[in-house]
Design an enzyme around this catalytic site. Structure first.
Site: not given
Length: 821
Positions: A493, A715
């Site tokens: 899956k 950042y």
């Protein structure tokens, strides 16, 4: 080839008199899917734990095969009146016996290579160095097993003047048979190590077994610095000529004087039999340098001119022993097999091509062969016969002499010819590739990798490599723990956890997996459209699309009464369903209070066939909750017994997931469900050392820069440097699936043999790593985000999650590359 009468004298009487037969066998077959020449093929039926070759005899007979070797003594051949058959105690011994006899027809030098590591690379590099001077027969890829070796030796032919075969073993008692098949005149021992040691009591036993290959050689080549091995070889074979090379002992036939590694290449200075020499190679890692020296040493001892050898060393190419598969433009699939070009490897490649996506047309791009000493007319005849049988829609021939084949190609195959790869590249637009599987098979000098890159769908440089050979290995590991009667369902899956469900399913289907399981109906439809034939179970079906479910032969899981009523009302006779029982996970499934009502309702809807009954374990990897797993199993047995008694037949019974297969063998029942295990991760941590890494996430360095002490990186100024650092920027970020929590030195990637921590925050598209102190790093170097060295489980721990999430969140913009032998 061997005559039927000769084979009869080797294997004993067949079901018919073969004493005066003039018929011959030219092809030996063990895989029914790879049949090309039925009239001259002999099929060997092997009976394994999960696959029985005898089941395919009828199919092969109907396709024209008439010669069979079987090991099932009671097999009934009465429906096959024209078959000539031998019933033998073991098909493997029969195969090796036939090829051992065939080998005796040839008196050319035959090199036998064994050792723990490096066999295939050394063999292929020696081939690269000698192919212009010899017509060489060798194992395709790493065909060095009990079956692979005889199939390789069978490729010997009258025009060959050198053969090079590697032999690999896994336990005591295997090498003697391979020695009789190869019958080497020259032996090469690479090294002795721990690889593949589980079948031996100790390294000494392993060494003694490997040396059986050299019983009848006159010369043995080896590395002198492996002192224990070298001395044991001399002790074992005092009458043989032992030739060696060394970094330490100047009396060795080849002595390495100096190795100088620069940013772009390595230079090795050496002396060989008193003659000074040097060569350059593009390889810079210690292992590759070691193997290049070994390959040079062997080539010189086999007669290659020293000056020519040194010249060719600089052109040695990395050995990619796996087919590389990529997504191409316009819904095409690309397969690069420009590893080598000869009839043997072409046969292997065409068999692989034939088994690809049945919905797409097949295209072969084929270069000219350069096989010294071969009868070109004979080669062309065999080549034409191969090409006309494989079901191609288009054939693209590259090479100045390939135009001679065109008039002999089946007119139903649209055929093109180009003198060079450059000419083909210039006219690609005219070919208009669309929804095709395109295989590129060529000699290295044609540089088909340029064509491969040109046709590939454009992605950025971050890639996820999926090693399909490792998948097959992991399947074998799990099968080794199963009872003979227990089947396997592969859970694929979420795109097989993000790696590509169709491609993985094709591999699993070949391995004998009985069932596939996916979460939603569209995943099952994708598998069917990709050519998958095995039963497919849908864990969470959308019953608004029941007609589509039947059209694509998908089997729904039923976990409540509304679903059962809906399917019963819209289904036909013998519609297959699967019942989910809730034994403690408390997610989906019928709870214990509903079991009596369930059995009553099942009794009223006999047109439904319950294909399986299953439940889902809550905590099988966690030893602290083993008691709860046993409680779940007890509850499951109670529910199953109620259902079985009401139905009057036994549906497939399954409970265990990957982690449970090894821990709870008493609960294997009729089938087990394996998902994470195929990817080389055992969440119970019981067999991780036996599994191989399947998935490797890689990125290339975009930029390298210095950052002064006290400055910040990225950042929010998270990465403040306390010292001057060298950092590298990678084109991968959280938009590609790299978890943000891996930043700020919580996780390290792998670069040139060193771990490099991620510094600062992980950005959307970029990540910075600290490479201070790592030597010889350049822009464009490949960094392993996770794989064999930087572990995906460590990345999951850094991200405070599980490995499933790491794998399934990898973005579609990261291209998937499939590697397969």
């Amino acid at each position: 080839m061997l005559s039927i009468s000769r084979i009869g004298s080797l294997l004993g009487p067949a079901n018919k008199n073969t004493e005066n037969s003039v018929a011959t066998v030219e092809h030996l077959l063990i895989d029914s899917r790879k049949l090309l020449f039925p009239g001259t093929t002999m099929f060997f039926a092997f009976k394994g734990m999960k696959t029985d070759g005898h089941l395919f005899i009828s199919e092969l007979y109907n396709k024209g095969v008439r010669y069979f070797v079987v090991e099932a003594p009671d097999f009934d051949f009465s429906p096959y009146p024209e078959a000539i058959t031998w019933k033998v105690p073991g098909s493997l011994k029969a195969l090796q016996t036939i090829v051992s006899d065939y080998r005796k027809q040839f008196s050319i030098p035959v090199v036998g290579i064994t050792g723990s590591n490096g066999k295939t690379i050394i063999k292929e590099w020696v081939y690269q160095l000698l192919e212009k001077d010899f017509s060489i027969v060798k194992n395709p890829g790493s065909y060095n097993s009990q079956i692979g070796v005889p199939l390789s030796v069978w490729q010997m032919h009258k025009n060959a003047d050198l053969a090079i075969f590697e032999a690999g073993i896994s336990t005591v008692g295997e090498m003697a048979g391979l020695g009789r098949v190869i019958q080497p005149t020259i032996g090469i021992f690479t090294n002795l190590g721990d690889a593949h040691s589980s079948g031996f009591e100790n390294l000494q036993q392993k060494l003694d077994e490997k040396l059986l290959l050299f019983n009848h050689t006159s010369i043995i080549l080896c590395h002198r610095d492996d002192t224990l091995t070298f001395e044991h070889i001399k002790y074992t074979f005092p009458e043989k000529k032992i030739i060696s090379w060394s970094y330490q002992d100047e009396t060795a036939e080849l002595f390495v004087k100096n190795i100088d590694i620069s940013n772009i290449s390595s230079e090795i200075r050496y002396s060989w039999r008193g003659n000074e020499g040097s060569f350059k190679t593009k390889f810079k890692d210690n292992l590759s340098i070691h193997l290049t020296i070994f390959a040079l040493f062997i080539s010189l001892e086999l007669g290659l001119d020293k000056a020519e050898a040194e010249k060719r060393m600089s052109f040695l190419s990395a050995i990619n022993m796996r087919l590389e598969t990529k997504e191409g433009e316009n819904d095409c699939i690309l397969i690069n097999d420009s590893y080598n070009a000869d009839l043997t490897s072409l046969t292997q490649a065409l068999n692989y091509l034939a088994m690809q996506d049945a919905s797409k047309n097949k295209v072969l791009v084929l270069s000219e062969f350069f096989q010294s000493g071969n009868d070109q007319h004979d080669t062309n005849e065999k080549l034409i016969s191969l090409l006309n049988r494989i079901g191609l829609s288009r054939l693209i021939l590259v090479g100045r002499n390939m135009h001679r084949l065109i008039t002999h190609i089946d007119p139903n195959i649209k055929t093109y010819h180009f003198n060079t790869t450059e000419e083909l590249l210039g006219k690609l637009a005219q070919l208009q590739f669309q929804n095709e599987v395109i295989m590129m098979k060529g000699a290295r000098v044609f540089h088909f990798e340029d064509l491969f890159d040109k046709l590939a769908k454009r992605f950025h440089s971050t890639v996820l490599e999926i090693n399909l050979d490792a998948v097959m290995h992991n399947i074998r590991v799990y099968k080794s723990f199963l009872k003979p009667e227990t089947k396997m369902l592969a859970v694929i899956k979420a795109g097989a956890y993000g790696v590509g469900s169709v491609k993985l399913a094709m591999q699993l289907e070949k391995s004998g997996v009985a069932y596939f399981g996916v979460a939603f109906m569209d995943e099952g439809i994708e598998l069917r459209r990709g050519g998958i034939k095995n039963p497919i179970l849908i864990f969470n079906p959308d019953l608004n699309f029941i007609p589509e479910m039947y059209r694509y032969r998908l089997e729904p899981v039923i976990y409540n009464f509304d679903m059962l009523d809906r399917v019963a009302g819209e289904s036909y006779f013998k519609t297959r369903i699967h019942l989910k029982i809730d034994t403690g996970l408390h997610r989906l499934g019928f709870v214990s209070e509903e079991w009596d009502q369930l059995t009553t309702q099942l009794d009223k809807i006999r047109h439904l066939q319950v294909a399986s009954v299953f439940s889902h374990l809550s905590a099988s990897p966690n030893n602290d909750f083993d008691y709860f797993t046993h409680q779940q199993a007890t509850q499951f047995n109670i529910a199953y017994q109620k259902i079985e008694e009401k139905l009057g037949y036994k549906p497939i019974k399954h409970l265990l997931n990957s982690a449970g297969v090894v821990k709870f063998r008493d609960y294997q029942f009729d089938m087990v469900r394996v998902g994470s295990g195929f990817h080389g991760v055992d969440t119970s941590k019981n067999i991780n050392r036996s599994l191989q890494i399947v998935n490797t996430l890689k990125a290339k360095i975009s930029l390298i820069k210095k950052v002064k002490a006290g400055e910040s990186i990225g950042y929010e100024r998270k990465g403040i440097t306390g010292r001057e650092r060298t950092i590298a920027i990678l084109p991968i970020g959280y938009a590609d699936g790299l978890v943000r929590k891996a930043g700020n030195e919580r996780y390290s990637v792998w670069l040139n043999g060193y771990f490099a921590p991620i510094v600062g925050n992980v950005n959307m598209d970029m990540t910075m790593i600290d490479i201070t102190g790592i030597p010889n790093v350049q822009t464009g170097d490949v960094v392993e985000i996770f794989g064999a060295n930087a572990k995906i489980t460590d990345l999951a721990e850094a991200g405070e999650t599980i490995f499933y999430e790491i794998l399934t969140r990898i973005s579609p913009r990261v291209k998937r590359i499939y590697l397969e032998s």
